[in-house]
Design a protein around this motif. Structure first.
Motif, PDB file in Angstrom:
ATOM      1  N   SER A   1       0.817  -1.209   0.000  1.00 38.12           N
ATOM      2  CA  SER A   1       0.000   0.000   0.000  1.00 38.12           C
ATOM      3  C   SER A   1       0.848   1.256   0.000  1.00 38.12           C
ATOM      4  N   SER A   2       2.066   1.205   0.513  1.00 40.26           N
ATOM      5  CA  SER A   2       2.930   2.377   0.543  1.00 40.26           C
ATOM      6  C   SER A   2       3.528   2.695  -0.814  1.00 40.26           C
ATOM      7  N   ARG A   3       3.479   1.739  -1.766  1.00 40.12           N
ATOM      8  CA  ARG A   3       4.079   1.940  -3.075  1.00 40.12           C
ATOM      9  C   ARG A   3       3.055   2.199  -4.160  1.00 40.12           C
ATOM     10  N   VAL A   4       1.762   2.333  -3.836  1.00 42.71           N
ATOM     11  CA  VAL A   4       0.726   2.509  -4.871  1.00 42.71           C
ATOM     12  C   VAL A   4       0.876   3.837  -5.583  1.00 42.71           C
ATOM     13  N   LEU A   5       1.143   4.918  -4.788  1.00 40.52           N
ATOM     14  CA  LEU A   5       1.297   6.245  -5.398  1.00 40.52           C
ATOM     15  C   LEU A   5       2.530   6.303  -6.288  1.00 40.52           C
ATOM     16  N   ASP A   6       3.607   5.602  -5.911  1.00 43.89           N
ATOM     17  CA  ASP A   6       4.805   5.609  -6.731  1.00 43.89           C
ATOM     18  C   ASP A   6       4.561   4.926  -8.071  1.00 43.89           C
ATOM     19  N   VAL A   7       3.805   3.848  -8.043  1.00 41.95           N
ATOM     20  CA  VAL A   7       3.495   3.140  -9.291  1.00 41.95           C
ATOM     21  C   VAL A   7       2.635   4.004 -10.209  1.00 41.95           C
ATOM     22  N   LEU A   8       1.673   4.715  -9.626  1.00 49.20           N
ATOM     23  CA  LEU A   8       0.815   5.560 -10.450  1.00 49.20           C
ATOM     24  C   LEU A   8       1.599   6.734 -11.034  1.00 49.20           C
ATOM     25  N   ARG A   9       2.561   7.289 -10.237  1.00 47.52           N
ATOM     26  CA  ARG A   9       3.366   8.394 -10.760  1.00 47.52           C
ATOM     27  C   ARG A   9       4.241   7.915 -11.921  1.00 47.52           C
ATOM     28  N   THR A  10       4.816   6.734 -11.781  1.00 48.79           N
ATOM     29  CA  THR A  10       5.667   6.196 -12.839  1.00 48.79           C
ATOM     30  C   THR A  10       4.855   5.930 -14.107  1.00 48.79           C
ATOM     31  N   ALA A  11       3.639   5.426 -13.943  1.00 41.80           N
ATOM     32  CA  ALA A  11       2.796   5.135 -15.113  1.00 41.80           C
ATOM     33  C   ALA A  11       2.358   6.396 -15.841  1.00 41.80           C
ATOM     34  N   ASN A  12       2.185   7.497 -15.109  1.00 38.46           N
ATOM     35  CA  ASN A  12       1.742   8.756 -15.712  1.00 38.46           C
ATOM     36  C   ASN A  12       2.896   9.697 -16.047  1.00 38.46           C
ATOM     37  N   GLY A  13       4.115   9.264 -15.945  1.00 43.23           N
ATOM     38  CA  GLY A  13       5.244  10.073 -16.354  1.00 43.23           C
ATOM     39  C   GLY A  13       5.853  10.888 -15.259  1.00 43.23           C
ATOM     40  N   PHE A  14       5.446  10.740 -14.017  1.00 42.85           N
ATOM     41  CA  PHE A  14       6.017  11.491 -12.905  1.00 42.85           C
ATOM     42  C   PHE A  14       7.181  10.706 -12.303  1.00 42.85           C
ATOM     43  N   THR A  15       8.134  11.451 -11.816  1.00 42.50           N
ATOM     44  CA  THR A  15       9.268  10.835 -11.129  1.00 42.50           C
ATOM     45  C   THR A  15       9.131  11.068  -9.635  1.00 42.50           C
ATOM     46  N   THR A  16      10.009  10.452  -8.891  1.00 40.32           N
ATOM     47  CA  THR A  16       9.968  10.614  -7.439  1.00 40.32           C
ATOM     48  C   THR A  16      10.404  11.990  -7.017  1.00 40.32           C
ATOM     49  N   SER A  17      11.112  12.709  -7.948  1.00 39.24           N
ATOM     50  CA  SER A  17      11.540  14.057  -7.610  1.00 39.24           C
ATOM     51  C   SER A  17      10.394  15.059  -7.664  1.00 39.24           C
ATOM     52  N   SER A  18       9.302  14.675  -8.312  1.00 35.97           N
ATOM     53  CA  SER A  18       8.144  15.580  -8.399  1.00 35.97           C
ATOM     54  C   SER A  18       6.909  14.856  -7.878  1.00 35.97           C
ATOM     55  N   PRO A  19       6.743  14.849  -6.601  1.00 35.87           N
ATOM     56  CA  PRO A  19       5.640  14.066  -6.026  1.00 35.87           C
ATOM     57  C   PRO A  19       4.290  14.761  -6.095  1.00 35.87           C
ATOM     58  N   THR A  20       4.234  16.012  -6.612  1.00 34.77           N
ATOM     59  CA  THR A  20       2.970  16.738  -6.618  1.00 34.77           C
ATOM     60  C   THR A  20       2.020  16.175  -7.658  1.00 34.77           C
ATOM     61  N   LEU A  21       0.747  16.169  -7.374  1.00 34.77           N
ATOM     62  CA  LEU A  21      -0.293  15.728  -8.301  1.00 34.77           C
ATOM     63  C   LEU A  21      -1.043  16.924  -8.862  1.00 34.77           C
ATOM     64  N   SER A  22      -1.449  16.854 -10.123  1.00 34.93           N
ATOM     65  CA  SER A  22      -2.230  17.938 -10.741  1.00 34.93           C
ATOM     66  C   SER A  22      -3.714  17.717 -10.458  1.00 34.93           C
ATOM     67  N   PHE A  23      -4.417  18.807 -10.252  1.00 28.38           N
ATOM     68  CA  PHE A  23      -5.850  18.729  -9.948  1.00 28.38           C
ATOM     69  C   PHE A  23      -6.650  19.473 -11.021  1.00 28.38           C
ATOM     70  N   LEU A  24      -7.867  19.025 -11.333  1.00 30.51           N
ATOM     71  CA  LEU A  24      -8.730  19.614 -12.358  1.00 30.51           C
ATOM     72  C   LEU A  24     -10.062  19.994 -11.741  1.00 30.51           C
ATOM     73  N   ARG A  25     -10.508  21.246 -11.986  1.00 25.50           N
ATOM     74  CA  ARG A  25     -11.779  21.743 -11.451  1.00 25.50           C
ATOM     75  C   ARG A  25     -12.881  21.571 -12.496  1.00 25.50           C
ATOM     76  N   HIS A  26     -13.871  20.751 -12.178  1.00 27.03           N
ATOM     77  CA  HIS A  26     -14.988  20.514 -13.090  1.00 27.03           C
ATOM     78  C   HIS A  26     -16.152  21.451 -12.755  1.00 27.03           C
ATOM     79  N   ALA A  27     -16.921  21.853 -13.786  1.00 29.28           N
ATOM     80  CA  ALA A  27     -18.089  22.717 -13.569  1.00 29.28           C
ATOM     81  C   ALA A  27     -19.156  21.952 -12.812  1.00 29.28           C
ATOM     82  N   SER A  28     -19.701  22.586 -11.794  1.00 27.01           N
ATOM     83  CA  SER A  28     -20.727  21.932 -10.978  1.00 27.01           C
ATOM     84  C   SER A  28     -22.130  22.437 -11.285  1.00 27.01           C
TER      85      SER A  28
END
Length: 272
Positions: A24-51
């Protein structure tokens, strides 16, 4: 609500073997690697949808309903006086026989008949006209030198140098009758007679053939009624008479009121 922008969870799962269990501690690392993120950039991008849906009209005119312009009566349709035949902005069509313009350039009928859309090159080479014909089989425009029909089934006929309108049933022009081998030209100048046989002369304006009209027009003459001649333009004398009449009426009113006993006003009492 802000949600993490996860682009390819399915792709990440495909790269990882199903037999390999990810802690469970490595799930975020796997998702970052799959989406092109490295461990040096742990920040996630967020998207605001119209409500909520944005306001505004998707369909329909912005300035209210339409003006309902265009043809209201088709060619050959029967109309009566006052019926609007065509509504327009500008002068794409012009009024022809027995029609007139309205103040908003609409064309309406002036007589009962059948609508005709036509052109008249003798009047104008390019204009389009809308007219009303009295009979269903008539065509517009009328012949240039032909007799023009009017309302009430009348035709203009010259009599004694004066053009008058006579009922169409009495007009017989250009026909020749044969009586005893002699040709006799017919006309409409036969004298009109009343029930007693008295000849009725035509008035100054070319009408008053009916006996009732004849009697009404001469009722004052037969009763010897004399009317005082009206002298126009003497406004000063009229103003003096009006002023004297008003003063006399005011004097009469004052005398009437003086003869009546007026009730005395009650004294006002102060309340304690």
């Amino acid at each position: 609500m802000l949600l993490p922008r996860i682009f390819a969870p399915v792709r990440a799962a495909a790269q990882v073997s199903s037999a390999y269990l990810i802690p469970s501690s490595r799930v975020l690392d796997v998702l970052r690697t799959a989406n092109g993120f490295t461990t040096s950039s742990p920040t996630l991008s967020f998207l605001r949808h119209a409500s909520h849906q944005s306001q505004g009209r998707a369909n329909g005119a912005k300035d209210g309903p339409g003006k309902r312009l265009g043809a209201k009566k088709s060619g050959g349709e029967y109309v009566i006086p006052g019926n609007i035949i065509f509504r327009q902005r500008g002068t794409a069509w012009f009024p022809g026989e027995n029609c007139k313009f309205g103040r908003d350039h609409c064309i309406f009928s002036m007589a009962s008949g059948y609508v005709r859309y036509y052109r008249d090159p003798l009047k104008h080479p390019k204009r389009q006209y809308i007219g009303v014909a009295f009979e269903k089989d008539e065509a517009l425009p009328y012949p240039q030198n032909g007799a023009r029909r009017r309302r009430l089934n009348m035709l203009p006929v010259k009599m004694g140098g004066v053009e008058v309108e006579t009922p169409e049933v009495q007009v017989v022009m250009g026909e020749v009758q044969v009586e005893g081998g002699a040709e006799v030209e017919t006309s409409i100048s036969a004298p009109q007679r009343n029930k007693s046989g008295t000849v009725l002369a035509m008035g100054k304006k070319g009408y008053a053939f009916r006996e009732s009209n004849w009697a009404i027009g001469r009722a004052a003459e037969t009763a010897n009624v004399v009317v005082k001649e009206f002298v126009p333009g003497d406004r000063f004398t009229a103003w003096q008479k009006s002023k004297a009449r008003i003063a006399l009426n005011e004097e009469k009113k004052r005398l009437r009121m003086a003869g009546k006993k007026t009730a005395k006003p009650k004294k006002k009492t102060l309340r304690n």
